[in-house]
Design a protein around this motif. Structure first.
Motif, PDB file in Angstrom:
ATOM      1  N   LYS A 487      33.964  50.106  45.498  1.00 58.56           N
ATOM      2  CA  LYS A 487      33.531  48.791  45.959  1.00 58.56           C
ATOM      3  C   LYS A 487      34.113  47.716  45.055  1.00 58.56           C
ATOM      4  O   LYS A 487      34.291  47.917  43.854  1.00 58.56           O
ATOM      5  CB  LYS A 487      32.004  48.690  45.960  1.00 58.56           C
ATOM      6  CG  LYS A 487      31.494  47.426  46.636  1.00 58.56           C
ATOM      7  CD  LYS A 487      29.996  47.452  46.815  1.00 58.56           C
ATOM      8  CE  LYS A 487      29.525  46.204  47.566  1.00 58.56           C
ATOM      9  NZ  LYS A 487      28.062  46.214  47.788  1.00 58.56           N
ATOM     10  N   SER A 488      34.420  46.555  45.654  1.00 57.69           N
ATOM     11  CA  SER A 488      34.853  45.386  44.906  1.00 57.69           C
ATOM     12  C   SER A 488      33.708  44.384  44.862  1.00 57.69           C
ATOM     13  O   SER A 488      33.001  44.179  45.858  1.00 57.69           O
ATOM     14  CB  SER A 488      36.069  44.744  45.571  1.00 57.69           C
ATOM     15  OG  SER A 488      37.175  45.617  45.547  1.00 57.69           O
ATOM     16  N   PHE A 489      33.524  43.731  43.699  1.00 56.71           N
ATOM     17  CA  PHE A 489      32.460  42.768  43.523  1.00 56.71           C
ATOM     18  C   PHE A 489      33.059  41.426  43.094  1.00 56.71           C
ATOM     19  O   PHE A 489      33.736  41.341  42.063  1.00 56.71           O
ATOM     20  CB  PHE A 489      31.480  43.214  42.437  1.00 56.71           C
ATOM     21  CG  PHE A 489      30.879  44.567  42.679  1.00 56.71           C
ATOM     22  CD1 PHE A 489      29.670  44.695  43.346  1.00 56.71           C
ATOM     23  CD2 PHE A 489      31.524  45.719  42.231  1.00 56.71           C
ATOM     24  CE1 PHE A 489      29.111  45.940  43.557  1.00 56.71           C
ATOM     25  CE2 PHE A 489      30.967  46.964  42.437  1.00 56.71           C
ATOM     26  CZ  PHE A 489      29.755  47.077  43.112  1.00 56.71           C
ATOM     27  N   ASN A 490      32.804  40.386  43.852  1.00 53.42           N
ATOM     28  CA  ASN A 490      33.177  39.026  43.452  1.00 53.42           C
ATOM     29  C   ASN A 490      34.654  38.883  43.075  1.00 53.42           C
ATOM     30  O   ASN A 490      35.004  38.054  42.229  1.00 53.42           O
ATOM     31  CB  ASN A 490      32.311  38.569  42.276  1.00 53.42           C
ATOM     32  CG  ASN A 490      30.832  38.612  42.622  1.00 53.42           C
ATOM     33  OD1 ASN A 490      30.444  38.327  43.748  1.00 53.42           O
ATOM     34  ND2 ASN A 490      30.031  38.997  41.647  1.00 53.42           N
ATOM     35  N   LYS A 491      35.500  39.692  43.641  1.00 51.74           N
ATOM     36  CA  LYS A 491      36.954  39.646  43.439  1.00 51.74           C
ATOM     37  C   LYS A 491      37.402  40.008  42.021  1.00 51.74           C
ATOM     38  O   LYS A 491      38.585  40.285  41.803  1.00 51.74           O
ATOM     39  CB  LYS A 491      37.510  38.261  43.800  1.00 51.74           C
ATOM     40  CG  LYS A 491      37.332  37.890  45.261  1.00 51.74           C
ATOM     41  CD  LYS A 491      37.979  36.540  45.547  1.00 51.74           C
ATOM     42  CE  LYS A 491      37.801  36.153  47.020  1.00 51.74           C
ATOM     43  NZ  LYS A 491      38.425  34.838  47.320  1.00 51.74           N
ATOM     44  N   ASN A 492      36.479  39.989  41.055  1.00 46.62           N
ATOM     45  CA  ASN A 492      36.848  40.288  39.669  1.00 46.62           C
ATOM     46  C   ASN A 492      36.477  41.697  39.234  1.00 46.62           C
ATOM     47  O   ASN A 492      36.957  42.183  38.216  1.00 46.62           O
ATOM     48  CB  ASN A 492      36.173  39.290  38.719  1.00 46.62           C
ATOM     49  CG  ASN A 492      36.728  37.896  38.879  1.00 46.62           C
ATOM     50  OD1 ASN A 492      37.920  37.714  39.142  1.00 46.62           O
ATOM     51  ND2 ASN A 492      35.865  36.890  38.745  1.00 46.62           N
ATOM     52  N   HIS A 493      35.594  42.361  39.979  1.00 44.01           N
ATOM     53  CA  HIS A 493      35.114  43.684  39.602  1.00 44.01           C
ATOM     54  C   HIS A 493      35.509  44.701  40.675  1.00 44.01           C
ATOM     55  O   HIS A 493      35.378  44.436  41.873  1.00 44.01           O
ATOM     56  CB  HIS A 493      33.590  43.700  39.458  1.00 44.01           C
ATOM     57  CG  HIS A 493      33.064  42.740  38.437  1.00 44.01           C
ATOM     58  ND1 HIS A 493      32.817  43.107  37.139  1.00 44.01           N
ATOM     59  CD2 HIS A 493      32.746  41.427  38.543  1.00 44.01           C
ATOM     60  CE1 HIS A 493      32.369  42.062  36.473  1.00 44.01           C
ATOM     61  NE2 HIS A 493      32.302  41.021  37.306  1.00 44.01           N
TER      62      HIS A 493
END
Length: 611
Positions: A487-493
């Motif tokens: 999963k990707s979180f907030n484009k930064n994670h």
């Protein structure tokens, strides 16, 4: 007409659309092994990218040990190494390079640490039988070394350099160019290691453990017309392995290997049919030196000429027929006291597969194959696969097949001990893949059963030498499982998790004992986490009790162990990456073959430039 047919296929199923799109989209990527995209419709595979491979950059054994369900037997780091799928032996694993089976005709298997690790676009691991498509030895599973060529990408390149413990230096470079008609890629790898590690707890010193290998890969593809492509892929490999000695006063030994593989492919790809004609030449030379700087003691030269045609035709939008014909000539010559003279054989096969896409969530495949092996009786092989997507969170796959392995040159002709009356090994197997997808998590549970008849074994004789016989029957059953999440979180994670557990019971039916070097339990896990320019990864592997004798003696067994690796990467200015890795953080004393411990805690640093 092409657009109309594509829209028709779109209405059949999303899976078929993916399959059909990959089959036709040669404007983007040319795939040398055109069967793999069909295999993926019915079987679960582990796919490793170049970034995955880089995590275990010392050799292919490390990659498979930590990132696949395969058990790896390694006689010390970088030395002779062999795989075990689903409780089978190394001879029951097929190594497939760009669709061509490359197992040694002398040994009937592949030495993992004498197979190049870099230069592939993908490594794919397929548990379960596949002899209908990939031939002899595809009984326990197959390992696929794949190359691709892209169009319309312009110039690109990469250079990676690594310095590691035990005097290890590893360098890899790759360059590519492509436009709308032409694609070219070249890569090279140079790896050398003094490999002089110690394991004090075992009073073990890896004396004379030095190894070296270099690889050159070249690929090119040219579009002759809108639907025709001619492509070429070659690999040149050179390696030296020094074998460990117990005392400095003993003679130093070494093993040298040189490999050439070259493949030419002519592909026609239209809306209703496709055809891939391949011609390949492979050559494997090896020499063993009983005294390092003296003339070789034994060795061999193996040359293979291979012609293969793969014809694929859509009878109806839902019905597809696939005919595969192949002819090989295998030539071998033993050197020195290798025990094998000059030998050759012709091998041919014809296979037919029928694929039916019954509905958007249901599809089937049935296959049949007849092999023609000179002077050896070959069984009729068959396979059946089906996949049903019951709903959004559950799908079911069933596979049933008959597979085989014909005797190797050593099995037949080694003097003394070879047996020209050997029969081919055969196996019948079934597995059931259950896949659950909930809240971003995917869980796969695959129970399986396999029975092998006429297993070829080397056994001692009253005359004082070992000889080959068709002997025991082996029954293997167990469970393969894998849990994954990303999963990707907030484009930064970005987070990616995977964990696999394998239970394997592989029994000699004559003794009811577990086969040697088949652990009952194996667990592996991989974690990747990225925050902006920083990336962290960790790997863990647990290996259960492993017997090293045929009588299940616990005195000589390898007891359970856990090993963990971790690494940190930082990408600077988009094109520059620096990395640091710690292998065996837990400082575990462990071995995969009795008396050959693998290294304790060790380190590496690496740098990568993309351009």
């Amino acid at each position: 007409m092409i657009l109309k047919r594509a829209l028709t296929l779109l209405s059949v199923s999303s899976c078929l659309t993916i399959y059909y799109g990959q089959e036709k989209n040669i404007d983007t990527v040319f795939v040398f092994d055109n069967q793999m995209k069909k295999v993926k419709l019915f079987h679960s595979l582990t796919t490793l990218s170049p970034a995955d491979i880089q995590k275990n950059s010392s050799n292919l054994s490390e990659v498979l040990r930590f990132q696949s369900p395969v058990y790896i037997k390694e006689n010390g780091r970088g030395a002779v190494s062999s795989p075990s799928f689903r409780g089978t032996t190394a001879q029951h694993t097929a190594f497939v390079w760009n669709g061509i089976n490359i197992n040694s005709p002398f040994l009937g298997q592949g030495d993992i640490n004498n197979i190049a690790i870099f230069g592939y676009d993908q490594i794919e691991i397929k548990p379960g039988g596949g002899s209908v498509i990939y031939g002899s030895s595809a009984i326990g599973g197959s390992i696929h070394l794949n190359n691709e060529l892209s169009f319309n990408k312009g110039f690109g390149g990469l250079f990676n350099s690594e310095i590691a413990s035990f005097g290890t230096y590893n360098n890899f470079a790759k360059g590519a160019f492509s436009n709308d008609k032409f694609s070219f890629k070249i890569s090279g790898n140079y790896l050398i290691s003094e490999n002089d590690y110690e394991v004090p707890e075992k009073k073990y010193i890896n004396r004379n453990g030095k190894f070296y290998n270099s690889t050159l890969n070249i690929g090119a593809s040219y579009k002759m017309a809108n639907h025709q492509t001619i492509s070429w892929q070659s690999q040149f490999y050179d390696a030296t392995q020094n074998y460990r000695i117990l005392e400095e006063s003993l003679d130093r030994t070494k093993y040298e290997a040189q490999t050439l593989r070259s493949l030419l492919s002519w592909d026609i790809d239209k809306s209703k049919f496709s055809n891939s004609l391949k011609a390949a030449y492979t050559e494997d030379n090896f020499q063993y030196f009983g005294i390092e700087n003296a003339p070789y003691t034994s060795g061999g030269i193996n040359k293979n000429y291979i012609f293969k045609n793969d014809f694929n035709y859509f009878i109806l939008p839902k019905l597809n027929v696939n005919i595969i014909g192949e002819f090989q000539q295998n030539q071998g010559e033993g050197l020195g006291d290798s025990g094998v003279g000059k030998v050759s054989r012709n091998v041919g096969s014809v296979a037919g597969l029928l694929r039916y896409f019954a509905a958007s969530d249901l599809r089937f495949e049935a296959g049949i194959k007849q092999n023609f092996v000179e002077d050896i009786s070959s069984p009729l092989l068959y396979s059946f696969s089906g996949k049903w997507k019951a709903n959004n969170w559950y799908s079911l796959g069933l596979n049933f097949s008959k597979n085989f392995r014909f005797p190797s040159f050593n099995d037949l002709y080694w003097n003394p001990g070879g047996n020209i009356n050997l029969k081919s090994e055969t196996s019948v197997q079934a597995d059931m893949n259950n896949e659950f997808s909930v809240a971003g998590f995917t869980l796969r549970l695959t129970p399986y059963y396999m029975k092998i008849d006429n297993m070829i074994r080397w056994l001692p004789t009253p005359l004082g030498y070992w000889a080959t016989f068709n002997t025991n029957k082996v029954e293997s059953y167990g469970l393969e499982s894998q849990l994954s999440y990303q999963k990707s979180f907030n484009k930064n994670h970005y987070l990616k998790l995977s964990a696999g557990y394998v239970y394997t019971k592989s029994v000699d039916l004559a003794t009811q004992n577990q086969l040697m070097y088949v652990p009952l339990h194996k667990f592996s896990s991989n974690v990747d986490y990225q925050y902006k320019f920083l990336r962290f990864y960790a790997q863990g592997m647990f290996n259960g009790l492993t017997f090293t004798t045929s009588d299940e003696s616990r005195k000589y067994a390898i007891y359970p162990y856990f090993v963990m690796n971790a690494g940190l990467l930082a990408t600077l200015m988009k094109n520059y990456t620096l990395g640091f890795k710690v292998n065996n953080i837990t400082d575990t004393v462990y071995e995969t073959v009795e008396y050959y411990p693998l290294p304790k805690r060790n380190y590496s640093i690496n740098a990568t430039i993309n351009f």
